[in-house]
Design a protein around this motif. Structure first.
Motif, PDB file in Angstrom:
ATOM      1  N   THR A  37       0.896  -1.056  -0.128  1.00  0.00           N
ATOM      2  CA  THR A  37       0.064   0.005  -0.139  1.00  0.00           C
ATOM      3  C   THR A  37       0.894   1.466  -0.210  1.00  0.00           C
ATOM      4  O   THR A  37       0.583   2.067  -0.783  1.00  0.00           O
ATOM      5  CB  THR A  37      -0.853   0.052   1.202  1.00  0.00           C
ATOM      6  OG1 THR A  37      -1.945  -1.226   1.256  1.00  0.00           O
ATOM      7  CG2 THR A  37      -1.937   1.057   1.239  1.00  0.00           C
ATOM      8  N   LEU A  38       1.824   1.292   0.927  1.00  0.00           N
ATOM      9  CA  LEU A  38       2.763   2.515   0.838  1.00  0.00           C
ATOM     10  C   LEU A  38       3.477   2.560  -0.638  1.00  0.00           C
ATOM     11  O   LEU A  38       3.674   3.688  -1.051  1.00  0.00           O
ATOM     12  CB  LEU A  38       3.875   2.232   2.095  1.00  0.00           C
ATOM     13  CG  LEU A  38       3.291   2.564   3.513  1.00  0.00           C
ATOM     14  CD1 LEU A  38       4.430   2.277   4.465  1.00  0.00           C
ATOM     15  CD2 LEU A  38       2.867   3.790   3.626  1.00  0.00           C
ATOM     16  N   LEU A  39       4.077   1.590  -0.925  1.00  0.00           N
ATOM     17  CA  LEU A  39       4.658   1.739  -2.262  1.00  0.00           C
ATOM     18  C   LEU A  39       3.969   2.216  -3.333  1.00  0.00           C
ATOM     19  O   LEU A  39       4.440   3.038  -4.004  1.00  0.00           O
ATOM     20  CB  LEU A  39       5.123   0.161  -2.546  1.00  0.00           C
ATOM     21  CG  LEU A  39       5.924  -0.028  -3.810  1.00  0.00           C
ATOM     22  CD1 LEU A  39       7.533   0.571  -3.457  1.00  0.00           C
ATOM     23  CD2 LEU A  39       6.148  -1.562  -4.188  1.00  0.00           C
ATOM     24  N   SER A  40       2.554   1.824  -3.425  1.00  0.00           N
ATOM     25  CA  SER A  40       1.475   2.291  -4.282  1.00  0.00           C
ATOM     26  C   SER A  40       1.077   3.899  -4.295  1.00  0.00           C
ATOM     27  O   SER A  40       0.915   4.176  -5.320  1.00  0.00           O
ATOM     28  CB  SER A  40       0.512   1.345  -4.703  1.00  0.00           C
ATOM     29  OG  SER A  40      -0.101   1.424  -3.451  1.00  0.00           O
ATOM     30  N   HIS A  41       1.573   4.310  -3.144  1.00  0.00           N
ATOM     31  CA  HIS A  41       1.048   5.565  -2.804  1.00  0.00           C
ATOM     32  C   HIS A  41       2.038   6.632  -2.600  1.00  0.00           C
ATOM     33  O   HIS A  41       1.598   7.673  -2.213  1.00  0.00           O
ATOM     34  CB  HIS A  41       0.001   5.449  -1.617  1.00  0.00           C
ATOM     35  CG  HIS A  41      -1.306   4.840  -2.130  1.00  0.00           C
ATOM     36  ND1 HIS A  41      -1.529   3.681  -1.595  1.00  0.00           N
ATOM     37  CD2 HIS A  41      -2.531   5.331  -2.288  1.00  0.00           C
ATOM     38  CE1 HIS A  41      -2.880   3.467  -2.031  1.00  0.00           C
ATOM     39  NE2 HIS A  41      -3.465   4.490  -2.548  1.00  0.00           N
TER      40      HIS A  41
END
Length: 66
Positions: A37-41
């Motif tokens: 989630t962090l990686l994609s945001h």
């Protein structure tokens, strides 16, 4: 990011901060979900995100951002 030449993937862009996420696999654990989630945001203008896994298998493998 799977299958990409690691040396090319880790080339440094001096204008962005490098963020490296290391996961043992894509198993459906809390750490994996949060990391993906962090990686994609992350703001791509400010960060240069990279993902390193020791095993590219697991139910979350299809959730890996390009």
């Amino acid at each position: 990011m799977i299958g990409v030449d690691l040396e090319k993937q880790l080339e440094r862009n001096p204008e962005r901060m490098r963020a490296v996420f290391v996961l043992p696999s894509f198993n459906a654990g809390g750490a994996q979900k949060i990391s993906l989630t962090l990686l994609s945001h992350l703001r791509k203008q400010e960060f240069e995100p990279h993902l390193v896994t020791f095993s590219a298998t697991g139910p979350l493998a299809t959730h890996c951002p390009p």
